[in-house]
Motif scaffolding. Structure first.
Motif, PDB file in Angstrom:
ATOM      1  N   MET A   1       1.120  -1.227  -0.028  1.00  0.00           N
ATOM      2  CA  MET A   1      -0.351  -0.003   0.137  1.00  0.00           C
ATOM      3  C   MET A   1       0.925   1.101   0.050  1.00  0.00           C
ATOM      4  SD  MET A   1      -2.662   1.303   2.688  1.00  0.00           S
ATOM      5  CE  MET A   1      -3.831   0.525   3.187  1.00  0.00           C
ATOM      6  N   TYR A   2       0.034   2.595  -1.516  1.00  0.00           N
ATOM      7  CA  TYR A   2       1.519   3.654  -1.175  1.00  0.00           C
ATOM      8  C   TYR A   2       0.029   4.631   0.207  1.00  0.00           C
ATOM      9  CZ  TYR A   2       4.345   1.405  -4.302  1.00  0.00           C
ATOM     10  OH  TYR A   2       4.433  -0.018  -5.133  1.00  0.00           O
ATOM     11  N   ILE A   3       1.098   5.374   0.453  1.00  0.00           N
ATOM     12  CA  ILE A   3       0.750   6.338   0.892  1.00  0.00           C
ATOM     13  C   ILE A   3       1.488   7.148   0.985  1.00  0.00           C
ATOM     14  CG2 ILE A   3      -0.211   7.104   3.818  1.00  0.00           C
ATOM     15  CD1 ILE A   3      -0.801   4.630   5.011  1.00  0.00           C
ATOM     16  N   LEU A   4      -0.001   8.597  -0.242  1.00  0.00           N
ATOM     17  CA  LEU A   4       0.635  10.002  -0.225  1.00  0.00           C
ATOM     18  C   LEU A   4       0.345  10.916   0.852  1.00  0.00           C
ATOM     19  CD1 LEU A   4       1.407  12.628  -2.548  1.00  0.00           C
ATOM     20  CD2 LEU A   4      -0.668  12.643  -2.632  1.00  0.00           C
ATOM     21  N   TYR A   5       1.315  11.820   1.737  1.00  0.00           N
ATOM     22  CA  TYR A   5       0.761  12.671   2.648  1.00  0.00           C
ATOM     23  C   TYR A   5       2.257  14.059   2.452  1.00  0.00           C
ATOM     24  CZ  TYR A   5       5.364  11.226   5.220  1.00  0.00           C
ATOM     25  OH  TYR A   5       6.210  11.070   5.684  1.00  0.00           O
ATOM     26  N   LYS A   6       0.710  15.223   2.981  1.00  0.00           N
ATOM     27  CA  LYS A   6       2.131  16.045   2.534  1.00  0.00           C
ATOM     28  C   LYS A   6       1.886  17.159   3.639  1.00  0.00           C
ATOM     29  CE  LYS A   6      -0.920  20.576   1.834  1.00  0.00           C
ATOM     30  NZ  LYS A   6      -1.957  21.100   1.067  1.00  0.00           N
ATOM     31  N   ARG A   7       3.395  17.937   4.188  1.00  0.00           N
ATOM     32  CA  ARG A   7       3.219  17.523   5.516  1.00  0.00           C
ATOM     33  C   ARG A   7       4.095  18.584   5.653  1.00  0.00           C
ATOM     34  NH1 ARG A   7       8.808  13.743   6.232  1.00  0.00           N
ATOM     35  NH2 ARG A   7      10.153  14.442   4.678  1.00  0.00           N
ATOM     36  N   VAL A   8       4.683  19.956   5.994  1.00  0.00           N
ATOM     37  CA  VAL A   8       5.052  20.808   6.516  1.00  0.00           C
ATOM     38  C   VAL A   8       6.987  20.273   6.438  1.00  0.00           C
ATOM     39  CG1 VAL A   8       5.791  22.410   8.536  1.00  0.00           C
ATOM     40  CG2 VAL A   8       3.766  21.816   8.221  1.00  0.00           C
ATOM     41  N   ARG A   9       7.523  21.541   5.395  1.00  0.00           N
ATOM     42  CA  ARG A   9       8.730  21.047   4.928  1.00  0.00           C
ATOM     43  C   ARG A   9       9.695  21.509   6.643  1.00  0.00           C
ATOM     44  NH1 ARG A   9      10.932  20.530   0.478  1.00  0.00           N
ATOM     45  NH2 ARG A   9       9.847  21.457  -0.181  1.00  0.00           N
ATOM     46  N   LYS A  10      10.596  20.296   6.531  1.00  0.00           N
ATOM     47  CA  LYS A  10      11.473  20.673   8.369  1.00  0.00           C
ATOM     48  C   LYS A  10      12.983  22.181   7.473  1.00  0.00           C
ATOM     49  CE  LYS A  10      10.591  15.688  10.372  1.00  0.00           C
ATOM     50  NZ  LYS A  10      11.584  14.906  10.423  1.00  0.00           N
ATOM     51  N   GLN A  11      12.455  22.425   8.474  1.00  0.00           N
ATOM     52  CA  GLN A  11      13.995  22.562   8.542  1.00  0.00           C
ATOM     53  C   GLN A  11      15.255  22.334   9.003  1.00  0.00           C
ATOM     54  OE1 GLN A  11      13.339  25.664   7.245  1.00  0.00           O
ATOM     55  NE2 GLN A  11      11.281  25.594   7.140  1.00  0.00           N
ATOM     56  N   ASN A  12      15.138  21.484  10.265  1.00  0.00           N
ATOM     57  CA  ASN A  12      15.869  20.754  10.559  1.00  0.00           C
ATOM     58  C   ASN A  12      15.803  19.543  10.717  1.00  0.00           C
ATOM     59  OD1 ASN A  12      15.615  20.571  13.443  1.00  0.00           O
ATOM     60  ND2 ASN A  12      16.697  23.136  13.317  1.00  0.00           N
ATOM     61  N   ASP A  13      17.161  18.675  11.520  1.00  0.00           N
ATOM     62  CA  ASP A  13      16.218  17.139  11.662  1.00  0.00           C
ATOM     63  C   ASP A  13      15.660  17.347  12.763  1.00  0.00           C
ATOM     64  OD1 ASP A  13      17.757  15.794   9.660  1.00  0.00           O
ATOM     65  OD2 ASP A  13      19.643  15.484  10.227  1.00  0.00           O
ATOM     66  N   ALA A  14      16.015  18.184  13.576  1.00  0.00           N
ATOM     67  CA  ALA A  14      15.803  18.322  15.653  1.00  0.00           C
ATOM     68  C   ALA A  14      14.457  18.442  15.521  1.00  0.00           C
ATOM     69  CB  ALA A  14      16.282  19.386  16.086  1.00  0.00           C
TER      70      ALA A  14
ATOM     71  N   ASP B   1      -3.993   4.969  -5.152  1.00  0.00           N
ATOM     72  CA  ASP B   1      -3.744   3.220  -6.180  1.00  0.00           C
ATOM     73  C   ASP B   1      -2.839   2.666  -6.682  1.00  0.00           C
ATOM     74  OD1 ASP B   1      -4.634   1.157  -7.443  1.00  0.00           O
ATOM     75  OD2 ASP B   1      -5.809   2.310  -8.828  1.00  0.00           O
ATOM     76  N   PRO B   2      -2.106   1.369  -6.538  1.00  0.00           N
ATOM     77  CA  PRO B   2      -0.549   1.156  -7.003  1.00  0.00           C
ATOM     78  C   PRO B   2      -0.577   1.309  -8.216  1.00  0.00           C
ATOM     79  CG  PRO B   2      -2.258  -0.335  -5.471  1.00  0.00           C
ATOM     80  CD  PRO B   2      -2.897   0.045  -5.890  1.00  0.00           C
ATOM     81  N   ALA B   3      -1.997   1.698  -8.995  1.00  0.00           N
ATOM     82  CA  ALA B   3      -1.978   1.871 -10.711  1.00  0.00           C
ATOM     83  C   ALA B   3      -1.560   3.602 -10.648  1.00  0.00           C
ATOM     84  CB  ALA B   3      -3.204   1.651 -10.955  1.00  0.00           C
TER      85      ALA B   3
ATOM     86  N   MET C   1       2.341   9.536  -9.734  1.00  0.00           N
ATOM     87  CA  MET C   1       2.256  10.200  -9.150  1.00  0.00           C
ATOM     88  C   MET C   1       3.528  10.386  -8.233  1.00  0.00           C
ATOM     89  SD  MET C   1       0.060  12.273  -7.272  1.00  0.00           S
ATOM     90  CE  MET C   1      -1.394  11.727  -7.082  1.00  0.00           C
ATOM     91  N   ALA C   2       4.228   9.705  -8.208  1.00  0.00           N
ATOM     92  CA  ALA C   2       5.937  10.019  -7.735  1.00  0.00           C
ATOM     93  C   ALA C   2       6.455  10.819  -8.892  1.00  0.00           C
ATOM     94  CB  ALA C   2       6.860   8.381  -8.222  1.00  0.00           C
ATOM     95  N   ALA C   3       6.332  11.041 -10.022  1.00  0.00           N
ATOM     96  CA  ALA C   3       6.599  11.916 -10.783  1.00  0.00           C
ATOM     97  C   ALA C   3       6.031  13.328 -10.248  1.00  0.00           C
ATOM     98  CB  ALA C   3       6.299  11.641 -12.226  1.00  0.00           C
ATOM     99  N   ARG C   4       4.894  13.284 -10.607  1.00  0.00           N
ATOM    100  CA  ARG C   4       4.127  14.819  -9.596  1.00  0.00           C
ATOM    101  C   ARG C   4       5.116  15.066  -9.028  1.00  0.00           C
ATOM    102  NH1 ARG C   4      -2.000  14.203  -9.491  1.00  0.00           N
ATOM    103  NH2 ARG C   4      -2.068  16.075  -9.573  1.00  0.00           N
ATOM    104  N   VAL C   5       4.894  14.367  -8.075  1.00  0.00           N
ATOM    105  CA  VAL C   5       5.708  14.245  -6.451  1.00  0.00           C
ATOM    106  C   VAL C   5       6.906  15.131  -6.362  1.00  0.00           C
ATOM    107  CG1 VAL C   5       6.648  13.608  -3.789  1.00  0.00           C
ATOM    108  CG2 VAL C   5       4.076  13.448  -4.854  1.00  0.00           C
ATOM    109  N   LYS C   6       7.967  14.636  -7.010  1.00  0.00           N
ATOM    110  CA  LYS C   6       9.172  14.988  -7.549  1.00  0.00           C
ATOM    111  C   LYS C   6       8.838  16.931  -7.916  1.00  0.00           C
ATOM    112  CE  LYS C   6      13.391  13.974 -10.062  1.00  0.00           C
ATOM    113  NZ  LYS C   6      13.552  12.991 -10.878  1.00  0.00           N
TER     114      LYS C   6
END
Length: 105
Positions: free
Chosen positions: A1-14, A26-28, A33-38
């Motif tokens: 299963m693939y999950i697409l999520y939108k998150r707040v961009r991290k400024q640092n690792d902390a 959908d796996p199809a 979607m991977a190309a659009r996300v990139k």
């Protein structure tokens, strides 16, 4: 299963990860979607998109499916309430018309 999520961009690792939206893919749809996300992540905005793959038997997959089910129930309930309110609004409008006609006569 693939999950697409939108998150707040991290400024640092902390920084703590803050997810804004999530949806099951959908796996199809994965390749497109991977190309659009990139492409979207190239832009330097405050949010970024991530696709993760999780095992269908995992807790994450269970929670994602259950959340979708809950949102479906919520949508159904909201639509029922909307219909009841529209019906009530029509009844009040008719009552107002009858009151005006009675007052004028």
């Amino acid at each position: 299963m693939y999950i697409l999520y939108k998150r707040v961009r991290k400024q640092n690792d902390a920084d703590r990860e803050i997810v804004l939206e999530a949806e099951i893919l959908d796996p199809a749809q994965y390749a497109a979607m991977a190309a659009r996300v990139k492409d979207r992540n190239i832009e330097k905005t405050a949010v970024e998109y991530v696709i993760i793959q999780v095992d269908d038997e995992s807790l994450t997959a269970f929670l994602a499916r259950d959340r979708r089910y809950d949102l479906t129930k919520y949508d159904d309930t909201a639509e029922e309430i909307r219909q009841q309110l529209n019906s009530l609004n029509e009844s009040i409008s008719r009552l107002d018309v009858f009151y005006r006609e009675a007052r004028n006569n």
